[in-house]
Design a protein around this motif. Structure first.
Motif, PDB file in Angstrom:
ATOM      1  N   GLN A 173      69.015  71.891  60.875  1.00 10.08           N
ATOM      2  CA  GLN A 173      68.447  71.079  61.954  1.00 10.08           C
ATOM      3  C   GLN A 173      66.962  71.387  62.126  1.00 10.08           C
ATOM      4  O   GLN A 173      66.164  70.482  62.380  1.00 10.08           O
ATOM      5  N   GLU A 221      63.892  68.740  61.844  1.00 13.64           N
ATOM      6  CA  GLU A 221      62.936  68.596  62.948  1.00 13.64           C
ATOM      7  C   GLU A 221      61.504  68.800  62.461  1.00 13.64           C
ATOM      8  O   GLU A 221      60.601  68.032  62.810  1.00 13.64           O
ATOM      9  N   ARG A 246      66.473  60.368  70.506  1.00  9.80           N
ATOM     10  CA  ARG A 246      66.896  61.629  71.126  1.00  9.80           C
ATOM     11  C   ARG A 246      67.138  61.433  72.624  1.00  9.80           C
ATOM     12  O   ARG A 246      68.111  61.945  73.179  1.00  9.80           O
TER      13      ARG A 246
END
Length: 69
Positions: free
Chosen positions: A12, A16, A41
């Motif tokens: 993750q 990101e 998000r």
């Protein structure tokens, strides 16, 4: 979210950071990507989206998958 705090895993974190880099250095397309990423998000944490996902989208995807079995 923080990798060092243990709230996201390494995969993750890489995603990101890749998104951050593309948003910063990808020109107009990168900026648009970053805006869309953050909007997604924000939307994905709302109760309306959670209900839609759980009651419509996930069962619908399951039906489509069943068509190909």
């Amino acid at each position: 979210m923080s990798h060092s705090a243990g709230t996201i895993n390494t995969g993750q974190m890489v995603i990101e950071q890749g998104t951050n880099a593309y948003s910063m250095f990808g020109g107009v397309y990168g900026a648009a990507w970053g805006i869309g990423w953050e909007m997604g998000r924000s939307i994905s944490t709302t109760s309306g989206w959670q209900n839609l996902r759980d009651n419509k989208i996930v069962p619908g995807v399951g039906k489509v998958i069943d068509w190909f079995r």
